[in-house]
Design a protein around this motif. Structure first.
Motif, PDB file in Angstrom:
ATOM      1  N   GLY A 285      65.245  73.910  49.837  1.00 50.45           N
ATOM      2  CA  GLY A 285      65.474  75.217  50.448  1.00 50.45           C
ATOM      3  C   GLY A 285      64.233  75.862  51.036  1.00 50.45           C
ATOM      4  O   GLY A 285      64.275  77.010  51.465  1.00 50.45           O
ATOM      5  N   ASN A 286      63.121  75.146  51.062  1.00 47.56           N
ATOM      6  CA  ASN A 286      61.884  75.682  51.634  1.00 47.56           C
ATOM      7  C   ASN A 286      61.933  75.601  53.156  1.00 47.56           C
ATOM      8  O   ASN A 286      62.279  74.563  53.713  1.00 47.56           O
ATOM      9  CB  ASN A 286      60.668  74.894  51.131  1.00 47.56           C
ATOM     10  N   ALA A 287      61.562  76.703  53.808  1.00 55.50           N
ATOM     11  CA  ALA A 287      61.571  76.766  55.272  1.00 55.50           C
ATOM     12  C   ALA A 287      60.173  76.544  55.828  1.00 55.50           C
ATOM     13  O   ALA A 287      59.180  76.934  55.223  1.00 55.50           O
ATOM     14  CB  ALA A 287      62.093  78.129  55.731  1.00 55.50           C
ATOM     15  N   SER A 288      60.125  75.918  57.012  1.00 58.20           N
ATOM     16  CA  SER A 288      58.842  75.737  57.696  1.00 58.20           C
ATOM     17  C   SER A 288      58.319  77.094  58.154  1.00 58.20           C
ATOM     18  O   SER A 288      59.085  78.037  58.365  1.00 58.20           O
ATOM     19  CB  SER A 288      59.008  74.810  58.900  1.00 58.20           C
TER      20      SER A 288
ATOM     21  N   VAL B 264      63.452  76.184  62.976  1.00 64.49           N
ATOM     22  CA  VAL B 264      62.952  76.206  61.605  1.00 64.49           C
ATOM     23  C   VAL B 264      63.566  75.025  60.856  1.00 64.49           C
ATOM     24  O   VAL B 264      64.782  74.826  60.900  1.00 64.49           O
ATOM     25  CB  VAL B 264      63.338  77.526  60.906  1.00 64.49           C
ATOM     26  N   THR B 265      62.722  74.243  60.190  1.00 67.09           N
ATOM     27  CA  THR B 265      63.231  73.150  59.365  1.00 67.09           C
ATOM     28  C   THR B 265      63.312  73.615  57.915  1.00 67.09           C
ATOM     29  O   THR B 265      62.472  74.381  57.445  1.00 67.09           O
ATOM     30  CB  THR B 265      62.348  71.894  59.468  1.00 67.09           C
ATOM     31  N   ILE B 266      64.358  73.136  57.228  1.00 65.60           N
ATOM     32  CA  ILE B 266      64.589  73.473  55.825  1.00 65.60           C
ATOM     33  C   ILE B 266      64.645  72.164  55.052  1.00 65.60           C
ATOM     34  O   ILE B 266      65.343  71.233  55.456  1.00 65.60           O
ATOM     35  CB  ILE B 266      65.935  74.224  55.645  1.00 65.60           C
ATOM     36  N   ASP B 267      63.922  72.099  53.922  1.00 63.77           N
ATOM     37  CA  ASP B 267      63.966  70.874  53.135  1.00 63.77           C
ATOM     38  C   ASP B 267      65.071  70.946  52.075  1.00 63.77           C
ATOM     39  O   ASP B 267      65.773  71.957  51.959  1.00 63.77           O
ATOM     40  CB  ASP B 267      62.597  70.546  52.531  1.00 63.77           C
TER      41      ASP B 267
ATOM     42  N   SER C 188      59.045  63.735  60.093  1.00 61.81           N
ATOM     43  CA  SER C 188      59.270  62.544  59.272  1.00 61.81           C
ATOM     44  C   SER C 188      59.438  62.846  57.786  1.00 61.81           C
ATOM     45  O   SER C 188      59.599  61.922  56.991  1.00 61.81           O
ATOM     46  CB  SER C 188      58.120  61.554  59.466  1.00 61.81           C
ATOM     47  N   ASP C 189      59.424  64.102  57.390  1.00 61.16           N
ATOM     48  CA  ASP C 189      59.558  64.469  55.975  1.00 61.16           C
ATOM     49  C   ASP C 189      60.851  63.901  55.400  1.00 61.16           C
ATOM     50  O   ASP C 189      61.944  64.190  55.913  1.00 61.16           O
ATOM     51  CB  ASP C 189      59.552  65.987  55.807  1.00 61.16           C
ATOM     52  N   LEU C 190      60.748  63.123  54.329  1.00 63.09           N
ATOM     53  CA  LEU C 190      61.929  62.499  53.746  1.00 63.09           C
ATOM     54  C   LEU C 190      62.895  63.497  53.126  1.00 63.09           C
ATOM     55  O   LEU C 190      64.069  63.191  52.938  1.00 63.09           O
ATOM     56  CB  LEU C 190      61.511  61.454  52.713  1.00 63.09           C
ATOM     57  N   ASP C 191      62.413  64.710  52.803  1.00 66.21           N
ATOM     58  CA  ASP C 191      63.299  65.713  52.206  1.00 66.21           C
ATOM     59  C   ASP C 191      63.835  66.711  53.235  1.00 66.21           C
ATOM     60  O   ASP C 191      64.374  67.747  52.881  1.00 66.21           O
ATOM     61  CB  ASP C 191      62.596  66.442  51.061  1.00 66.21           C
ATOM     62  N   LEU C 192      63.747  66.378  54.513  1.00 70.38           N
ATOM     63  CA  LEU C 192      64.302  67.232  55.560  1.00 70.38           C
ATOM     64  C   LEU C 192      65.816  67.305  55.399  1.00 70.38           C
ATOM     65  O   LEU C 192      66.483  66.290  55.231  1.00 70.38           O
ATOM     66  CB  LEU C 192      63.958  66.666  56.939  1.00 70.38           C
ATOM     67  N   ALA C 193      66.358  68.516  55.447  1.00 75.63           N
ATOM     68  CA  ALA C 193      67.801  68.683  55.256  1.00 75.63           C
ATOM     69  C   ALA C 193      68.479  69.335  56.456  1.00 75.63           C
ATOM     70  O   ALA C 193      69.535  68.895  56.892  1.00 75.63           O
ATOM     71  CB  ALA C 193      68.072  69.513  54.000  1.00 75.63           C
ATOM     72  N   THR C 194      67.869  70.394  56.991  1.00 76.32           N
ATOM     73  CA  THR C 194      68.529  71.216  57.994  1.00 76.32           C
ATOM     74  C   THR C 194      67.543  71.698  59.050  1.00 76.32           C
ATOM     75  O   THR C 194      66.370  71.907  58.758  1.00 76.32           O
ATOM     76  CB  THR C 194      69.150  72.469  57.316  1.00 76.32           C
ATOM     77  N   VAL C 195      68.038  71.878  60.262  1.00 77.15           N
ATOM     78  CA  VAL C 195      67.296  72.556  61.321  1.00 77.15           C
ATOM     79  C   VAL C 195      68.098  73.787  61.711  1.00 77.15           C
ATOM     80  O   VAL C 195      69.306  73.704  61.962  1.00 77.15           O
ATOM     81  CB  VAL C 195      67.086  71.647  62.550  1.00 77.15           C
TER      82      VAL C 195
END
Length: 92
Positions: free
Chosen positions: A78-81, A72-75, A21-28
């Motif tokens: 550019g931060n990766a999970s 891996v999720t990227i916000d 649910s992170d609002l700054d989620l950008a990429t998987v």
């Protein structure tokens, strides 16, 4: 939750998951390896919407052996999970 099933085409699998649910989620990004504990090579990168359910056909897997997928999720910064869980699949 992530669901992974071998697809009908050799070396592929279908993956379905729910995004965080992170609002700054950008990429998987999806990585695959034939060894547990190894992140492996990046096989897919998809734009993502928070809390959305996504489905993707993952190609480039090795047929007939267990491939271990890591998501891996990227916000947006550019931060990766820091995920270490792997999901096994053995494509045809």
């Amino acid at each position: 939750m992530i669901s992974i099933m071998p697809a009908v085409t050799a070396g592929t699998a279908t993956a379905t998951w729910s995004n965080p649910s992170d609002l700054d989620l950008a990429t998987v990004e999806v990585y695959a390896s034939q060894a547990t504990g190894v992140k492996g090579a990046k096989l897919a990168s998809m734009n993502a919407n928070p809390e959305a359910t996504q489905t993707a056909i993952i190609t480039g897997l090795v047929s007939g052996v267990t491939n271990y997928l890591t998501f891996v999720t990227i916000d947006t910064s550019g931060n990766a999970s820091l995920t270490t869980r792997q999901y096994p699949v053995t494509p045809f």
